[in-house]
Design an enzyme around this catalytic site. Structure first.
Site, mmCIF file in Angstrom:
data_model
loop_
_atom_site.group_PDB
_atom_site.id
_atom_site.type_symbol
_atom_site.label_atom_id
_atom_site.label_comp_id
_atom_site.label_asym_id
_atom_site.label_seq_id
_atom_site.Cartn_x
_atom_site.Cartn_y
_atom_site.Cartn_z
ATOM 1 C CD GLU A 97 34.854 49.182 34.443
ATOM 2 O OE1 GLU A 97 34.664 48.511 33.445
ATOM 3 O OE2 GLU A 97 34.835 48.728 35.602
ATOM 4 C CB CYS A 110 32.034 51.345 43.102
ATOM 5 S SG CYS A 110 33.236 50.047 42.933
ATOM 6 C CB CYS A 117 44.273 45.672 38.355
ATOM 7 S SG CYS A 117 44.758 45.145 40.013
ATOM 8 C CB CYS A 121 42.182 38.492 41.560
ATOM 9 S SG CYS A 121 43.125 39.408 42.801
ATOM 10 C CB ILE A 221 39.944 37.170 53.025
ATOM 11 C CG1 ILE A 221 40.320 38.240 54.059
ATOM 12 C CG2 ILE A 221 40.440 35.781 53.472
ATOM 13 C CD1 ILE A 221 41.773 38.248 54.482
ATOM 14 C CG HIS A 222 38.650 37.019 47.529
ATOM 15 N ND1 HIS A 222 37.433 37.545 47.930
ATOM 16 C CD2 HIS A 222 39.243 37.986 46.784
ATOM 17 C CE1 HIS A 222 37.303 38.762 47.443
ATOM 18 N NE2 HIS A 222 38.387 39.061 46.753
ATOM 19 C CG HIS A 292 29.118 41.165 39.203
ATOM 20 N ND1 HIS A 292 28.321 41.280 38.102
ATOM 21 C CD2 HIS A 292 28.760 42.147 40.044
ATOM 22 C CE1 HIS A 292 27.516 42.325 38.288
ATOM 23 N NE2 HIS A 292 27.760 42.860 39.460
ATOM 24 C CB CYS A 335 36.095 44.588 39.515
ATOM 25 S SG CYS A 335 37.661 45.373 39.708
HETATM 26 N N1 SAH Z 1 42.191 45.712 44.461
HETATM 27 C C1 SAH Z 1 41.248 45.936 45.502
HETATM 28 C C2 SAH Z 1 40.012 46.758 45.090
HETATM 29 C C3 SAH Z 1 39.338 46.481 43.762
HETATM 30 S S1 SAH Z 1 38.307 45.047 43.589
HETATM 31 C C4 SAH Z 1 40.796 44.605 46.109
HETATM 32 O O1 SAH Z 1 41.063 43.573 45.506
HETATM 33 O O2 SAH Z 1 40.227 44.600 47.198
HETATM 34 C C5 SAH Z 1 37.006 45.226 44.726
HETATM 35 C C6 SAH Z 1 36.416 43.911 45.129
HETATM 36 O O3 SAH Z 1 35.684 43.289 44.044
HETATM 37 C C7 SAH Z 1 37.462 42.896 45.565
HETATM 38 O O4 SAH Z 1 37.072 42.243 46.751
HETATM 39 C C8 SAH Z 1 37.468 41.941 44.379
HETATM 40 O O5 SAH Z 1 37.986 40.693 44.731
HETATM 41 C C9 SAH Z 1 36.006 41.913 43.998
HETATM 42 N N2 SAH Z 1 35.731 41.340 42.688
HETATM 43 C C10 SAH Z 1 36.494 41.326 41.568
HETATM 44 N N3 SAH Z 1 35.900 40.663 40.564
HETATM 45 C C11 SAH Z 1 34.703 40.247 41.042
HETATM 46 C C12 SAH Z 1 33.626 39.491 40.491
HETATM 47 N N4 SAH Z 1 33.663 39.064 39.249
HETATM 48 N N5 SAH Z 1 32.561 39.245 41.299
HETATM 49 C C13 SAH Z 1 32.520 39.697 42.571
HETATM 50 N N6 SAH Z 1 33.495 40.408 43.144
HETATM 51 C C14 SAH Z 1 34.588 40.674 42.397
#
Ligand code: SAH
Length: 361
Positions: A97, A110, A117, A121, A221-222, A292, A335
């Site tokens: 995508e 993007c 992946c 997460c 970071i999250h 999201h 994502c």
């Molecule tokens: N693997 C890398 C890049 C891809 S994800 C990373 O984790 O940084 C890009 C960003 O989108 C990351 O910060 C990820 O945590 C976030 N992301 C993934 N799913 C999401 C969702 N449902 N809502 C908001 N952000 C999300």
């Protein structure tokens, strides 16, 4: 025919070298090589036959020796807010995508760096589908090239590696792809307009820091503690928070922290205070990302007023913070979401594989 060389897997400098040698072998003037290189990225051609400033006989010779692989658009959806989402099919049937996000006179693309992946997460739709494979150089940079080939073209001004995959686990391809994105003989996008987003793959952060260009680094970071981060991001076992923070500190350019707001999970006042301490430690800029909906199940977005309060709590601690607007919610632009919608959730395969973590010195 099978061993034709793919010119789009080469950096512009490598392609020029290769094509110069080819022109010499063919007894042709070497300036022809520059003309071809221009058609790779700057003014991309769909195929050699479309390089109309070259003699027909040369176009046919090129076709016999080289390839210019395309990515096939299999779905294109436009959000009411102008965000457009593309699902590309690759030569082996894999799907990735790309999302184009217009804002004022900028268009941010993007892009994906892997098909699927491995990181899983908890809130991410791509994680739920598992890892298929690393993308090749041309499949990464090709996502921008394809925007230039649309009619009308989408003029990409910024690139973020925030699509599918973990870019720093595919450094072997991301490294040359960054060169193509930035090189004036490539896609010509300023390094400060290119952001690599990572969960904190330490060798990759070091490798990115060694590049002389001012590419930007964003770290997901999250969570401000190992215990919570562990729950949300299994990779925290391998790259724990303290080491990620240390890497951000020694990175020679300013980093951005990404922090997705998960209702009742990581959005309390104590989280804001702890996050602020970490951000101050490495003078990071914090991006608060509304969740999201439609990622992996089991999470609810933090309400808007609470996100605003969280941002104020960070500012009160002298941390610079921005609240990202959620874009393309109506087209499931987070994502991994479009691919999940189209292809269904597949059983994750090869989740123990982590792509390519080797970093060349
Ligand atoms: N693997 C890398 C890049 C891809 S994800 C990373 O984790 O940084 C890009 C960003 O989108 C990351 O910060 C990820 O945590 C976030 N992301 C993934 N799913 C999401 C969702 N449902 N809502 C908001 N952000 C999300």
């Amino acid at each position: 025919m099978n061993d034709r060389e793919n010119l789009l897997d080469l950096t512009p400098a490598q392609a020029l070298e290769r094509l110069t040698a080819f022109m010499r072998d063919e007894g042709l003037p070497v300036y022809r090589a520059r003309q071809v290189v221009r058609h790779l990225w700057v003014a991309p051609a769909r195929e050699f036959a479309g390089m109309t400033d070259l003699p027909v006989a040369l176009r046919e010779r090129l076709e016999a020796r080289f390839t210019l692989p395309r990515l096939t658009v299999v779905a294109r959806e436009k959000s009411a807010d102008g965000t457009e989402k593309f699902l590309f099919r690759l030569a082996d049937g894999e799907a990735i995508e790309t999302v184009a996000i217009p804002e004022g006179n900028r268009v941010t693309l993007c892009i994906s760096s892997q098909a699927g992946c491995a990181l899983q997460c908890a809130f991410c739709a791509t994680g739920a589908m598992g890892f298929s494979r690393n993308l090749a150089v041309h499949e990464i940079a090709g996502q921008v090239r394809e925007m230039r080939l649309l009619d009308p073209p989408i003029p990409v001004t910024n690139v973020v590696f925030m699509g599918m995959g973990e870019p720093l686990m595919n450094w072997k391809a991301v490294d040359p792809a960054l060169t193509i994105l930035n090189d004036p003989n490539g896609l010509g996008i300023g390094a400060r307009h290119i952001t690599v987003s990572t969960v904190g793959v330490l060798p990759g952060i070091v490798a990115l820091g060694k590049r002389p260009e001012q590419f930007r680094l964003a770290i997901s970071i999250h969570a401000p503690s190992d215990s919570l981060r562990q729950e949300l991001m299994p990779i925290n076992t391998k790259y724990p928070l303290a080491q990620v923070i240390e890497a951000a500190k020694v990175f020679d350019r300013r980093v951005t922290f990404e922090y997705v707001m998960l209702g009742g999970v990581n959005d309390g006042e104590e989280h804001a205070l702890n996050l602020a301490a970490l951000a101050r430690e490495c003078r990071a800029f914090v991006n608060l990302i509304p969740l999201h909906p439609g990622g992996a199940r089991g999470f609810t977005p933090t309400p808007g007023h609470r996100i605003a309060a969280f941002a104020r709590e960070l500012r009160a601690q002298n941390v610079e913070v921005a609240v990202r607007k959620s874009r393309g919610v109506d087209i499931a632009a987070a994502c991994g979401q479009l691919r999940v919608e189209r292809l269904g959730r597949r059983t994750p395969r090869a989740t123990q594989q982590h792509g390519d973590v080797d970093v060349k010195r």
